[in-house]
Design an enzyme around this catalytic site. Structure first.
Site, short mmCIF file in Angstrom:
data_model
loop_
_atom_site.label_atom_id
_atom_site.label_comp_id
_atom_site.label_asym_id
_atom_site.label_seq_id
_atom_site.Cartn_x
_atom_site.Cartn_y
_atom_site.Cartn_z
N MET A 180 -12.17 -5.39 4.72
CA MET A 180 -11.31 -4.51 5.52
C MET A 180 -11.07 -5.17 6.88
SD MET A 180 -10.40 -1.90 3.77
CE MET A 180 -9.50 -1.09 5.10
N ASP A 196 -4.49 4.06 -1.96
CA ASP A 196 -5.65 4.41 -1.14
C ASP A 196 -6.10 5.83 -1.39
OD1 ASP A 196 -6.14 2.07 0.56
OD2 ASP A 196 -4.07 2.40 1.17
N SER A 224 0.84 -1.19 0.00
CA SER A 224 0.00 0.00 0.00
C SER A 224 0.88 1.25 0.00
CB SER A 224 -0.90 0.01 1.24
OG SER A 224 -1.50 1.28 1.35
N ASP A 226 -7.03 -6.05 3.93
CA ASP A 226 -6.36 -4.75 3.97
C ASP A 226 -6.49 -4.17 5.37
OD1 ASP A 226 -5.39 -2.20 3.45
OD2 ASP A 226 -7.01 -1.63 2.08
N GLY A 227 -5.35 -3.94 6.01
CA GLY A 227 -5.35 -3.32 7.34
C GLY A 227 -4.67 -4.21 8.36
N GLY A 228 -3.51 -3.76 8.85
CA GLY A 228 -2.80 -4.52 9.89
C GLY A 228 -2.26 -5.85 9.39
N HIS A 281 -8.07 1.80 -4.36
CA HIS A 281 -9.11 1.56 -3.35
C HIS A 281 -9.72 2.91 -2.99
CE1 HIS A 281 -9.74 0.34 1.19
NE2 HIS A 281 -10.88 0.55 0.56
N MET A 310 -8.69 8.66 -0.14
CA MET A 310 -9.57 9.03 0.98
C MET A 310 -10.06 10.46 0.78
SD MET A 310 -7.22 7.62 4.05
CE MET A 310 -6.64 5.92 4.09
N GLY A 368 -3.49 4.15 7.88
CA GLY A 368 -2.56 3.03 7.86
C GLY A 368 -2.06 2.78 9.28
N GLY A 369 -1.37 1.67 9.45
CA GLY A 369 -0.69 1.41 10.72
C GLY A 369 -1.59 1.01 11.88
N GLY A 372 0.82 -1.96 4.19
CA GLY A 372 1.46 -0.66 4.12
C GLY A 372 2.64 -0.58 5.06
N GLY A 431 -9.36 4.32 6.79
CA GLY A 431 -9.06 5.73 7.06
C GLY A 431 -7.60 5.98 7.40
N HIS A 435 -1.10 -1.02 -4.41
CA HIS A 435 -2.39 -0.60 -3.85
C HIS A 435 -2.32 0.90 -3.56
CE1 HIS A 435 -6.09 -1.52 -1.50
NE2 HIS A 435 -5.65 -0.62 -0.64
N MET A 492 -11.99 5.15 -0.96
CA MET A 492 -12.79 5.33 0.26
C MET A 492 -13.44 6.70 0.15
SD MET A 492 -9.91 3.72 2.73
CE MET A 492 -8.63 3.84 1.48
C1 DX5 Z 1 -6.65 1.81 5.34
C2 DX5 Z 1 -6.14 1.55 3.93
C3 DX5 Z 1 -5.02 0.59 3.87
C4 DX5 Z 1 -3.78 0.97 4.59
C5 DX5 Z 1 -3.22 -0.28 5.19
O1 DX5 Z 1 -7.78 2.60 5.29
O2 DX5 Z 1 -7.19 1.04 3.14
O3 DX5 Z 1 -4.73 0.19 2.53
O4 DX5 Z 1 -2.80 1.58 3.80
O5 DX5 Z 1 -2.14 0.06 5.98
P1 DX5 Z 1 -1.46 -0.92 7.00
O6 DX5 Z 1 -0.99 -2.14 6.26
O7 DX5 Z 1 -0.35 -0.10 7.55
O8 DX5 Z 1 -2.51 -1.30 8.04
ZN ZN Z 2 -6.63 0.17 1.11
#
Ligand code: DX5
Ligand code: ZN
Length: 279
Positions: A188, A48, A21, A223-225, A79, A50, A195-196, A245, A193, A46, A81
């Site tokens: 998800m 993102d 990401s 996607d996420g964590g 992606h 937002m 990363g991390g 990410g 919203g 990927h 959002m």
């Molecule tokens: C969150 C995004 C993710 C994000 C994931 O809203 O959709 O793609 O970048 O980041 P990590 O892998 O750091 O959780």
């Molecule tokens: Zn994403």
């Protein structure tokens, strides 16, 4: 504009796909980060998007996707959002996206008298709902699937891959009337919203449910964590596209992070019911 590269989910083989990401990369050194991830075998990038409305954060828009497109031929998995996916898919297609994944929660409805070409800019006027009013527990209205079908059809007409995403609070059931047409479902594993964030283990059950609703050639993205440990658990439930990410771009060794995630995903896939020989 019609995509020249085609739908990346149709091209890819059967194994797990790694999707770093770019939200977590250093944008001032994005080219360097992209090169490192691709050299280590990343399959898709990927991106993102937002809008500060569907989610309480802002990221990048079509010009940045266009810069990535000019830099690399790797598939761009965008992606979105955003509150109004219908008003943005054309613009991300123009910018060079290869696939667009939108949120089912954002598909409540739009003015169907407006043509696709006129939808490149959202008209003035009050926006309907923001992340503040889209409560995670709220039921997705039945009209959402009807609109989602139209977005998917339009993405396919443009030659792009089409994905649909579920926020953590949205049940798999919300996809029932559109799932057949999509190339990919994104479950998800954090509240979208930022990363991390920490992986939500509650999502594992939903991953297994969605896998049970998909055909073998449809992709299931998480996607996420995501890191090797959580990625392996998702792969065991049937996920096969892994967005990461922080775990990749926050790592000192991007190449090792990509490889470790792939190894974990392959290991999880071997242990999944999908790949266990029939008894
Ligand atoms: C969150 C995004 C993710 C994000 C994931 O809203 O959709 O793609 O970048 O980041 P990590 O892998 O750091 O959780
Ligand atoms: Zn994403």
């Amino acid at each position: 504009m019609k995509s020249k590269r085609g739908n990346p989910w149709e091209r890819a083989g059967k194994g797990p796909l790694i999707a770093p990401s770019l939200l977590a990369c250093d944008f001032a050194r994005a080219g360097e980060h992209i090169d490192a991830a691709l050299a280590a075998g990343a399959d898709v990038l990927h991106v993102d998007i937002m809008d500060g409305h569907f989610v309480p954060n802002l990221s990048v828009g079509p010009p940045v996707v266009e810069s990535f497109r000019n830099y690399t031929d790797a598939p761009l998995d965008v992606h979105i959002m955003v509150t109004d996916p219908a008003y943005y898919i054309e613009r991300f297609a123009d910018a060079g996206a290869d696939s667009v994944t939108f949120h089912i929660e954002a598909c409540a409805g739009w003015d169907e008298t407006v043509g696709w070409d006129e939808r490149r800019v959202r008209p003035d006027g009050p926006v309907r709902e923001s992340h503040l009013s889209i409560s995670p527990a709220r039921r997705v209205p039945p009209s959402a699937a009807k609109h989602a079908q139209k977005l998917v059809a339009r993405l396919h007409e443009l030659g792009l891959g089409a994905g649909v995403s579920l926020r953590p609070g949205t049940p798999a059931e919300a996809l029932r009337d559109v799932i057949e047409q999509v190339d990919l479902v994104l479950v998800m594993t954090v509240e979208p919203g930022y990363g991390g964030q920490r992986f939500m283990p509650d999502m594992l059950e939903k991953i297994a449910t969605v896998r049970g609703m998909l055909r073998e050639n449809q992709r299931l993205q998480v996607d996420g964590g995501i890191n090797p440990r959580t990625g392996r658990r998702c792969a065991q439930r049937g996920a096969d596209v892994f967005v990461a990410g922080e775990n990749i771009f926050g790592s000192r060794n991007i190449a090792a992070a990509v490889r470790d995630l792939r190894t974990a995903a392959e290991d999880g896939a071997k242990r999944s019911r999908r790949h266990r020989p029939a008894e």
